[in-house]
Design a protein around this motif. Sequence first.
Motif, mmCIF file in Angstrom:
data_model
loop_
_atom_site.group_PDB
_atom_site.id
_atom_site.type_symbol
_atom_site.label_atom_id
_atom_site.label_comp_id
_atom_site.label_asym_id
_atom_site.label_seq_id
_atom_site.Cartn_x
_atom_site.Cartn_y
_atom_site.Cartn_z
ATOM 1 N N GLN A 106 -6.967 -60.514 54.430
ATOM 2 C CA GLN A 106 -5.681 -61.109 54.774
ATOM 3 C C GLN A 106 -4.805 -61.269 53.542
ATOM 4 O OE1 GLN A 106 -4.953 -61.531 57.846
ATOM 5 N NE2 GLN A 106 -3.056 -62.710 57.812
ATOM 6 N N THR A 107 -5.406 -61.612 52.402
ATOM 7 C CA THR A 107 -4.645 -61.765 51.164
ATOM 8 C C THR A 107 -4.048 -60.430 50.720
ATOM 9 O OG1 THR A 107 -6.066 -63.599 50.476
ATOM 10 C CG2 THR A 107 -4.780 -62.497 48.758
ATOM 11 N N THR A 125 -3.090 -58.101 52.583
ATOM 12 C CA THR A 125 -1.944 -57.825 53.453
ATOM 13 C C THR A 125 -0.746 -58.690 53.094
ATOM 14 O OG1 THR A 125 -3.420 -57.201 55.266
ATOM 15 C CG2 THR A 125 -1.157 -57.773 55.850
ATOM 16 N N LEU A 126 -0.994 -59.978 52.869
ATOM 17 C CA LEU A 126 0.107 -60.908 52.614
ATOM 18 C C LEU A 126 0.796 -60.632 51.284
ATOM 19 C CD1 LEU A 126 -1.471 -64.285 53.831
ATOM 20 C CD2 LEU A 126 0.294 -62.931 54.975
ATOM 21 N N LEU A 163 -2.744 -68.087 55.421
ATOM 22 C CA LEU A 163 -4.174 -68.005 55.698
ATOM 23 C C LEU A 163 -4.666 -69.132 56.593
ATOM 24 C CD1 LEU A 163 -5.396 -67.181 52.077
ATOM 25 C CD2 LEU A 163 -5.344 -65.604 54.013
ATOM 26 N N PRO A 214 -6.172 -68.118 60.482
ATOM 27 C CA PRO A 214 -7.514 -67.532 60.582
ATOM 28 C C PRO A 214 -8.602 -68.426 60.015
ATOM 29 C CG PRO A 214 -6.214 -66.388 58.916
ATOM 30 C CD PRO A 214 -5.276 -67.263 59.662
ATOM 31 N N ASP A 241 -3.287 -67.687 68.089
ATOM 32 C CA ASP A 241 -2.959 -66.283 68.302
ATOM 33 C C ASP A 241 -2.748 -66.057 69.791
ATOM 34 O OD1 ASP A 241 -2.555 -63.606 68.190
ATOM 35 O OD2 ASP A 241 -4.621 -63.066 67.708
#
Length: 335
Positions: free
Chosen positions: A198-199, A201-202, A230, A233, A310
């Motif tokens: 995720q990091t 991507t961010l 974050l 998730p 989500d």
Amino acid sequence: MSEAVLAVEAPGVSAPGASGARQFWRRLRTQRAALVAAAVVALLVLIALAAPLLTALEGQDPTTYHPSLVDSARGGVPIGPLGGMSGDHWLGVEPQTGRDLFARLTYGARVSLGVALAATVVQVLLGVVLGVIAGLGNRWVDLAVTRIADVFVSMPLMVIALALLAIVPTSFPRPVLVALVVGLVSGWGTLAKMVRAQTLTLKQLDYVSAARLSGWGTARIARRELLPGLAAPVITYSALLIPTNITVEAALSFLGVGVKPPTPSWGQMLTAADVWYQAAPQYLLLPAGALFVTVLALTVLGDGVRTALDPRAASRLRIGTGRKQEAKAAKGGAA
């Protein structure tokens, strides 16, 4: 630098922050199963916190022996109906020792829930910190953290925990030791890999690039820009870790390497109850039922949190609901 970036909102799209929390609560409220599970979890936590008060109201404690309440001629079977239930002992007494079952169940809730929550905190801290470091670090840092996480993911939890708990001196507080072992050995590796992905991507997003160009350091970017992204998730994974940790603690206590007597634990009670299921079935059914209800409620609540965070993901607990609604709509149209 996201607070400095002006976002143009489309009609019907709410702003982040407080409105995001309101949207989460609105989605969660539509899931009745999750609300019931949240109420059950809140009740269990309240019982665990109020264990001294509840046992004081009953007039008992979890460690006092009552040999006069068990029949020594029959091997220690509780005297009286339903395992010795009475006004003084609301759920009966423990075979052989005569200790109060209600007191041991309520204090056992403190151990089981406390160990699970403490282990989850350790897992989340390790997973988030190492995952962010891997995502923001150079190639060698990323490779090292990823390989370490792979090793811990592949480790057999029960074998490692049994070995560690067996060699630590008995003077060390057992609930703290169990929480540390469970938290350090399991769970965090998978979370670290998820946070790393995720990091990665961010950090490609425009507001993170703008923060980097403005001169912000890596730690500030991680704290101000990445951690809010974050949150969803991590919260979802944490909610599903708690019931897993409760089960692990119960299994370790059942194997005799978890919490030691006289400290009560649901898993420890199940260990001693395996020979009493015929003579005193409540001694087995009560801790087993408490474990079942707790794990089920936390699992359902975790699924509800996942779905509320989500909304695109269909809840596993509502399989068939869509078909029922379609059938009702078809009947209404036919009428």
